[in-house]
Design a protein around this motif. Structure first.
Motif, PDB file in Angstrom:
ATOM      1  N   TYR A 117       5.847   0.826   3.091  1.00 42.72           N
ATOM      2  CA  TYR A 117       4.846   0.496   3.856  1.00 42.72           C
ATOM      3  C   TYR A 117       4.303   1.324   5.049  1.00 42.72           C
ATOM      4  O   TYR A 117       3.202   1.334   5.425  1.00 42.72           O
ATOM      5  N   ALA A 118       5.261   2.220   5.463  1.00 41.45           N
ATOM      6  CA  ALA A 118       4.755   3.131   6.561  1.00 41.45           C
ATOM      7  C   ALA A 118       3.812   3.973   5.692  1.00 41.45           C
ATOM      8  O   ALA A 118       2.574   4.588   6.461  1.00 41.45           O
ATOM      9  N   ILE A 119       4.227   4.567   4.613  1.00 39.29           N
ATOM     10  CA  ILE A 119       3.051   5.456   3.775  1.00 39.29           C
ATOM     11  C   ILE A 119       1.799   4.622   3.489  1.00 39.29           C
ATOM     12  O   ILE A 119       0.467   5.343   3.931  1.00 39.29           O
ATOM     13  N   SER A 120       1.929   3.540   3.221  1.00 37.44           N
ATOM     14  CA  SER A 120       0.690   2.747   3.077  1.00 37.44           C
ATOM     15  C   SER A 120      -0.290   2.464   4.251  1.00 37.44           C
ATOM     16  O   SER A 120      -1.578   2.619   4.167  1.00 37.44           O
ATOM     17  N   LEU A 121       0.349   2.356   5.392  1.00 37.91           N
ATOM     18  CA  LEU A 121      -0.398   2.538   6.723  1.00 37.91           C
ATOM     19  C   LEU A 121      -0.896   3.793   7.039  1.00 37.91           C
ATOM     20  O   LEU A 121      -2.095   3.688   7.527  1.00 37.91           O
ATOM     21  N   TRP A 152      -6.182  10.035  -2.138  1.00 41.92           N
ATOM     22  CA  TRP A 152      -4.993  10.005  -1.426  1.00 41.92           C
ATOM     23  C   TRP A 152      -4.121   8.889  -1.407  1.00 41.92           C
ATOM     24  O   TRP A 152      -3.171   8.631  -1.525  1.00 41.92           O
ATOM     25  N   ARG A 153      -4.722   7.620  -1.464  1.00 43.03           N
ATOM     26  CA  ARG A 153      -4.210   6.234  -1.699  1.00 43.03           C
ATOM     27  C   ARG A 153      -3.413   6.345  -3.012  1.00 43.03           C
ATOM     28  O   ARG A 153      -2.289   5.753  -3.150  1.00 43.03           O
ATOM     29  N   ASP A 169      -5.792  -1.679  -5.402  1.00 47.31           N
ATOM     30  CA  ASP A 169      -5.776  -0.276  -6.056  1.00 47.31           C
ATOM     31  C   ASP A 169      -4.246   0.139  -6.253  1.00 47.31           C
ATOM     32  O   ASP A 169      -3.190  -0.811  -5.872  1.00 47.31           O
ATOM     33  N   ALA A 170      -3.834   1.087  -6.973  1.00 42.81           N
ATOM     34  CA  ALA A 170      -2.478   1.433  -7.253  1.00 42.81           C
ATOM     35  C   ALA A 170      -1.490   1.267  -6.047  1.00 42.81           C
ATOM     36  O   ALA A 170      -0.388   0.690  -6.049  1.00 42.81           O
ATOM     37  N   GLU A 185      -5.431   6.174 -12.625  1.00 40.34           N
ATOM     38  CA  GLU A 185      -6.513   6.355 -11.461  1.00 40.34           C
ATOM     39  C   GLU A 185      -6.738   7.751 -11.206  1.00 40.34           C
ATOM     40  O   GLU A 185      -8.143   8.034 -11.188  1.00 40.34           O
ATOM     41  N   LEU A 186      -5.719   8.593 -11.085  1.00 36.17           N
ATOM     42  CA  LEU A 186      -5.961   9.952 -10.997  1.00 36.17           C
ATOM     43  C   LEU A 186      -6.605  10.607 -12.169  1.00 36.17           C
ATOM     44  O   LEU A 186      -7.163  11.502 -11.957  1.00 36.17           O
ATOM     45  N   ALA A 187      -6.448  10.074 -13.367  1.00 32.95           N
ATOM     46  CA  ALA A 187      -6.995  10.616 -14.515  1.00 32.95           C
ATOM     47  C   ALA A 187      -8.630  10.150 -14.609  1.00 32.95           C
ATOM     48  O   ALA A 187      -9.457  10.560 -15.527  1.00 32.95           O
TER      49      ALA A 187
END
Length: 214
Positions: free
Chosen positions: A62-66, A75-76, A138-139, A199-201
């Motif tokens: 959750y901290a990373i998502s914020l 980046w997401r 998204d992912a 998504e990255l591809a």
């Protein structure tokens, strides 16, 4: 079933509501990690300890998502990939610890397992309900929903394990639930990794990120 081609069905990826729910989820998971790990160690429950480690991993997620909310999609998606790998590794660790406990563990305190498990279930159900509307994003957004969903399912399993330990007087229900939670964590991590890699591809994702940053 979500319609991937319909933009109107997608949640706002940087809305105040999304950030608010993430902050609440972060606080709940951090607090429950401390409480559940202490109870798991004191009560000798592998299932509680497994659930507590899951809380810790989710708090970090959750901290990373914020941190990446509002940033470019690439980046997401990279953040989601890191979270998926972390979730899979955490599940693998819990599975290994459970196997070790088969020969070296003790019969846990069923009453403590039940009380803490119910408290955790109430907390996680509330968070999962708040996150439900964001499950089709998204992912990165989907990874948050999967983590919360897994937590609620794990809490139900811990309560059932407590009843099993109380009824049988053995550690087997606790160990079975801990192992099942580990498998669920690995499965959820693999789902997140697969979507993030898709998504990255996607054509032009990195190039579009460069344009957005410029």
């Amino acid at each position: 079933m979500a319609c991937d081609s319909c933009d109107s069905g997608q949640p706002d990826l940087n809305s105040p509501a999304w950030r608010r729910v993430l902050w609440i989820a972060l606080a709940v998971n951090a607090g429950m990690f401390v409480a559940e790990m202490a109870a798991g160690v004191a009560g000798g429950s592998r299932a509680l300890q497994a659930d507590a480690l899951d809380f810790l991993g989710d708090a970090a997620n959750y901290a990373i998502s914020l941190g990446v909310a509002g940033m470019a999609l690439v980046w997401r998606t990279r953040a989601a990939l890191v979270k998926g790998i972390s979730l899979a590794l955490l599940g693998t660790y819990i599975l290994a610890a459970t196997v070790w406990a088969i020969w070296n563990g003790q019969t846990p305190n069923a009453e403590m397992m039940g009380i803490v498990g119910i408290a955790a279930l109430i907390a996680n159900t509330a968070v999962a309900v708040m996150l439900y509307r964001f499950r089709t994003g998204d992912a990165n957004m989907r990874s948050v929903w999967i983590c919360s969903r897994n937590d609620a399912i794990g809490n139900v399993a811990v309560v059932l394990a407590a009843a099993g330990v109380f009824g049988t007087g053995t550690a087997w229900p606790d160990l079975i639930v801990a192992g099942s939670m580990a498998v669920l964590g690995v499965s959820g991590g693999v789902q997140i990794i697969r979507q993030a890699r898709r998504e990255l591809a996607a054509p032009g994702l990195v190039g579009n990120d460069a344009v957005e940053e410029a």
